[in-house]
Design an enzyme around this catalytic site. Structure first.
Site, PDB file in Angstrom:
ATOM      1  N   ARG A 295     -27.259  37.210  21.191  1.00 23.29           N
ATOM      2  CA  ARG A 295     -26.235  38.106  21.709  1.00 23.29           C
ATOM      3  C   ARG A 295     -26.098  37.837  23.201  1.00 23.29           C
ATOM      4  O   ARG A 295     -27.089  37.504  23.863  1.00 23.29           O
ATOM      5  CB  ARG A 295     -26.628  39.584  21.497  1.00 23.29           C
ATOM      6  CG  ARG A 295     -26.484  40.095  20.071  1.00 23.29           C
ATOM      7  CD  ARG A 295     -25.025  40.226  19.637  1.00 23.29           C
ATOM      8  NE  ARG A 295     -24.876  40.766  18.292  1.00 23.29           N
ATOM      9  CZ  ARG A 295     -24.762  40.013  17.196  1.00 23.29           C
ATOM     10  NH1 ARG A 295     -24.795  38.706  17.281  1.00 23.29           N
ATOM     11  NH2 ARG A 295     -24.603  40.594  16.009  1.00 23.29           N
TER      12      ARG A 295
ATOM     13  N   HIS B 157     -18.226  32.805  19.040  1.00 23.56           N
ATOM     14  CA  HIS B 157     -19.071  33.597  18.124  1.00 23.56           C
ATOM     15  C   HIS B 157     -18.836  33.117  16.678  1.00 23.56           C
ATOM     16  O   HIS B 157     -18.522  33.914  15.790  1.00 23.56           O
ATOM     17  CB  HIS B 157     -18.796  35.106  18.258  1.00 23.56           C
ATOM     18  CG  HIS B 157     -19.943  35.952  17.781  1.00 23.56           C
ATOM     19  ND1 HIS B 157     -20.292  37.154  18.364  1.00 23.56           N
ATOM     20  CD2 HIS B 157     -20.838  35.766  16.778  1.00 23.56           C
ATOM     21  CE1 HIS B 157     -21.336  37.678  17.719  1.00 23.56           C
ATOM     22  NE2 HIS B 157     -21.684  36.840  16.739  1.00 23.56           N
TER      23      HIS B 157
ATOM     24  N   GLU C 268     -16.879  39.732  24.746  1.00 26.76           N
ATOM     25  CA  GLU C 268     -16.178  38.783  23.866  1.00 26.76           C
ATOM     26  C   GLU C 268     -14.803  39.343  23.532  1.00 26.76           C
ATOM     27  O   GLU C 268     -14.690  40.538  23.297  1.00 26.76           O
ATOM     28  CB  GLU C 268     -17.002  38.562  22.584  1.00 26.76           C
ATOM     29  CG  GLU C 268     -18.328  37.887  22.890  1.00 26.76           C
ATOM     30  CD  GLU C 268     -19.217  37.692  21.662  1.00 26.76           C
ATOM     31  OE1 GLU C 268     -18.735  37.874  20.525  1.00 26.76           O
ATOM     32  OE2 GLU C 268     -20.398  37.369  21.849  1.00 26.76           O
TER      33      GLU C 268
HETATM   34  P1  NDP Z   1     -34.587  38.405  12.137  1.00 29.46           P
HETATM   35  O1  NDP Z   1     -34.915  39.846  12.164  1.00 29.46           O
HETATM   36  O2  NDP Z   1     -34.786  37.629  10.905  1.00 29.46           O
HETATM   37  O3  NDP Z   1     -35.383  37.654  13.304  1.00 29.46           O
HETATM   38  C1  NDP Z   1     -35.572  38.166  14.579  1.00 29.46           C
HETATM   39  C2  NDP Z   1     -36.767  37.474  15.198  1.00 29.46           C
HETATM   40  O4  NDP Z   1     -36.899  37.862  16.562  1.00 29.46           O
HETATM   41  C3  NDP Z   1     -38.081  37.762  14.516  1.00 29.46           C
HETATM   42  O5  NDP Z   1     -38.772  36.557  14.387  1.00 29.46           O
HETATM   43  C4  NDP Z   1     -38.821  38.669  15.489  1.00 29.46           C
HETATM   44  O6  NDP Z   1     -40.188  38.398  15.278  1.00 29.46           O
HETATM   45  C5  NDP Z   1     -38.282  38.159  16.814  1.00 29.46           C
HETATM   46  N1  NDP Z   1     -38.327  39.121  17.913  1.00 29.46           N
HETATM   47  C6  NDP Z   1     -37.923  40.412  17.924  1.00 29.46           C
HETATM   48  N2  NDP Z   1     -38.093  40.941  19.137  1.00 29.46           N
HETATM   49  C7  NDP Z   1     -38.596  39.971  19.922  1.00 29.46           C
HETATM   50  C8  NDP Z   1     -38.994  39.901  21.277  1.00 29.46           C
HETATM   51  N3  NDP Z   1     -38.908  40.972  22.065  1.00 29.46           N
HETATM   52  N4  NDP Z   1     -39.443  38.723  21.755  1.00 29.46           N
HETATM   53  C9  NDP Z   1     -39.543  37.643  20.956  1.00 29.46           C
HETATM   54  N5  NDP Z   1     -39.218  37.642  19.647  1.00 29.46           N
HETATM   55  C10 NDP Z   1     -38.742  38.800  19.144  1.00 29.46           C
HETATM   56  O7  NDP Z   1     -33.070  38.304  12.597  1.00 29.46           O
HETATM   57  P2  NDP Z   1     -32.066  37.079  12.366  1.00 29.46           P
HETATM   58  O8  NDP Z   1     -32.759  35.814  12.646  1.00 29.46           O
HETATM   59  O9  NDP Z   1     -31.354  37.255  11.090  1.00 29.46           O
HETATM   60  O10 NDP Z   1     -31.009  37.374  13.534  1.00 29.46           O
HETATM   61  C11 NDP Z   1     -31.429  37.461  14.878  1.00 29.46           C
HETATM   62  C12 NDP Z   1     -30.276  37.900  15.764  1.00 29.46           C
HETATM   63  O11 NDP Z   1     -29.370  36.825  15.908  1.00 29.46           O
HETATM   64  C13 NDP Z   1     -29.446  39.041  15.191  1.00 29.46           C
HETATM   65  O12 NDP Z   1     -30.006  40.290  15.560  1.00 29.46           O
HETATM   66  C14 NDP Z   1     -28.086  38.811  15.813  1.00 29.46           C
HETATM   67  O13 NDP Z   1     -27.983  39.504  17.028  1.00 29.46           O
HETATM   68  C15 NDP Z   1     -28.055  37.320  16.083  1.00 29.46           C
HETATM   69  N6  NDP Z   1     -27.183  36.602  15.139  1.00 29.46           N
HETATM   70  C16 NDP Z   1     -26.129  35.890  15.645  1.00 29.46           C
HETATM   71  C17 NDP Z   1     -25.307  35.166  14.816  1.00 29.46           C
HETATM   72  C18 NDP Z   1     -24.150  34.409  15.371  1.00 29.46           C
HETATM   73  O14 NDP Z   1     -23.153  34.318  14.694  1.00 29.46           O
HETATM   74  N7  NDP Z   1     -24.229  33.844  16.550  1.00 29.46           N
HETATM   75  C19 NDP Z   1     -25.514  35.125  13.362  1.00 29.46           C
HETATM   76  C20 NDP Z   1     -26.657  35.901  12.925  1.00 29.46           C
HETATM   77  C21 NDP Z   1     -27.463  36.592  13.801  1.00 29.46           C
HETATM   78  P3  NDP Z   1     -41.341  39.429  15.642  1.00 29.46           P
HETATM   79  O15 NDP Z   1     -41.019  40.688  14.920  1.00 29.46           O
HETATM   80  O16 NDP Z   1     -42.589  38.745  15.229  1.00 29.46           O
HETATM   81  O17 NDP Z   1     -41.210  39.545  17.127  1.00 29.46           O
HETATM   82  C1  7N6 Z   2     -20.233  36.495  11.736  1.00 29.54           C
HETATM   83  C2  7N6 Z   2     -21.183  36.657  12.901  1.00 29.54           C
HETATM   84  C3  7N6 Z   2     -24.576  38.445  13.020  1.00 29.54           C
HETATM   85  O1  7N6 Z   2     -25.204  39.204  13.753  1.00 29.54           O
HETATM   86  O2  7N6 Z   2     -23.022  38.043  14.766  1.00 29.54           O
HETATM   87  C4  7N6 Z   2     -23.468  37.578  13.556  1.00 29.54           C
HETATM   88  O3  7N6 Z   2     -24.824  38.345  11.811  1.00 29.54           O
HETATM   89  C5  7N6 Z   2     -22.399  37.427  12.503  1.00 29.54           C
HETATM   90  C6  7N6 Z   2     -19.573  35.137  11.660  1.00 29.54           C
END
Ligand code: NDP
Ligand code: 7N6
Length: 310
Positions: free
Chosen positions: A228, A276, A257
């Protein structure tokens, strides 16, 4: 308890046509309805699938499913106090975002973004001899090792990179040679050629990467952000790029955005801007179909929900 009527909010059209999800869910026992952005129609539903958040949701439905993994746009405390259940869509973006990040690294190393830009001007411009490099043998630090981080790490490992990562739980992750804790962030990022951000936006991760972290990174390193915009101090990033404290960036997400037209990021050297779209795929609605039908079944069977946030 069971879901009799499930609404699909019009905001999902940011990612796929609502009609596609409606058609995919047609065989459910529940009635599925395209509710537009109409509070009365939402209030007739027991559950709602949405991309956006509206204040009127709180008094209207008991279960909200967001089609994103990130849920930073939702008022979690209000949901908790009002007894609203929120489920999210983590678990589905490993391939899409993993491939996008592999693409960023390959493009930056192999200079593809430069050639694509030159092609617009029909310009045959070979790179300086020392500009291109290969990512094999280069290092990547993956900050956040969930669905996104693992999808990225797996591909980077397959491309011959040395992968490290950062997460709060110090458990080993496939393809990741060393896992650092958040308080070791500087140690984790200072050696890396690429640093990719894949953490949720929370109070702990807001502005996680600011001037200090950008200065800790090598001056020939690249910052990649698919998490984000708020995870990075954007003015500090612009400044770091302008004073060559890092080599460049690939950014899918921004403080605001769409990215404003006058942002210096648009035409900074070695900065790739994507709208995005790191997770975009024509199959997105199919993944949402699976998640939603799984939870409709679980609600019917009185089981714990999959991907429950609140
Ligand atoms: P997950 O919950 O699967 O993974 C999040 C990871 O972050 C975990 O490994 C967690 O591990 C770690 N984490 C949480 N807090 C911290 C911290 N303070 N420092 C370091 N590591 C941390 O989520 P996703 O992988 O599915 O998605 C992650 C984020 O990516 C979403 O919240 C979203 O904002 C963004 N996203 C963006 C997309 C895009 O289109 N650009 C698409 C999908 C997601 P642990 O608990 O061990 O810390
Ligand atoms: C959709 C984006 C997420 O958090 O921002 C992403 O899953 C989704 C194309």
């Amino acid at each position: 308890d069971s879901i009799q009527r499930l609404g699909v909010h019009e905001s999902v059209s940011a990612v796929f046509p609502p009609e596609r999800l409606d058609a995919a869910l047609a065989d459910l026992d529940a009635e599925v309805e395209l509710v537009g952005d109409d509070p009365d129609r939402v209030a007739d539903c027991d559950g709602l699938v949405t991309f956006a958040y509206r204040d009127y949701f709180v008094d209207a439905v008991e279960w909200i499913h967001t089609i994103q993994a990130g849920y930073d746009r939702f008022p979690l405390e209000t949901f908790e106090s009002e007894g609203i259940v929120l489920t999210n869509s983590t678990g589905i973006h490993d391939d899409s975002v993993g491939e996008t990040v592999a693409g960023y690294m390959l493009s930056l190393a192999r200079r593809l973004h430069t050639y694509a830009a030159n092609q617009q001007a029909r310009e045959w411009d070979r790179p300086d001899w020392d500009e291109p490099f290969t990512i094999a043998g280069e290092s990547l630090c993956v900050v956040g090792l969930g669905t996104l981080g693992r999808g990225i790490a797996e591909r980077a490992d397959a491309l011959g990179m040395e992968v490290t990562g950062v997460r709060r739980t110090p458990e080993p992750v496939p393809g990741v040679e060393e896992v650092y804790s958040p308080d070791e962030l500087h140690d984790a990022i200072e050696e890396a050629k690429f640093v990719v951000l894949a953490v949720p936006l929370t109070d702990d991760t807001r502005n996680l990467v600011g001037r200090d972290e950008l200065d800790a990174m090598a001056d020939d390193a690249y910052l990649l952000n698919v998490a984000r915009g708020g995870v990075v101090d954007q003015p500090a990033l612009v400044d770091a790029i302008e004073r060559d404290a890092i080599a460049g960036a690939a950014l899918d997400v921004f403080e605001n955005e769409p990215l404003s037209e006058d942002s210096p990021l648009w035409d900074a050297d070695d900065v790739i801007v994507t709208p995005h779209a790191a997770a975009a795929t024509r199959d997105y609605f199919r993944s949402i179909d699976e998640l939603v039908r799984e939870n409709v079944a679980r609600i019917g069977a009185d089981e714990e929900l999959h991907n429950r946030v609140i």
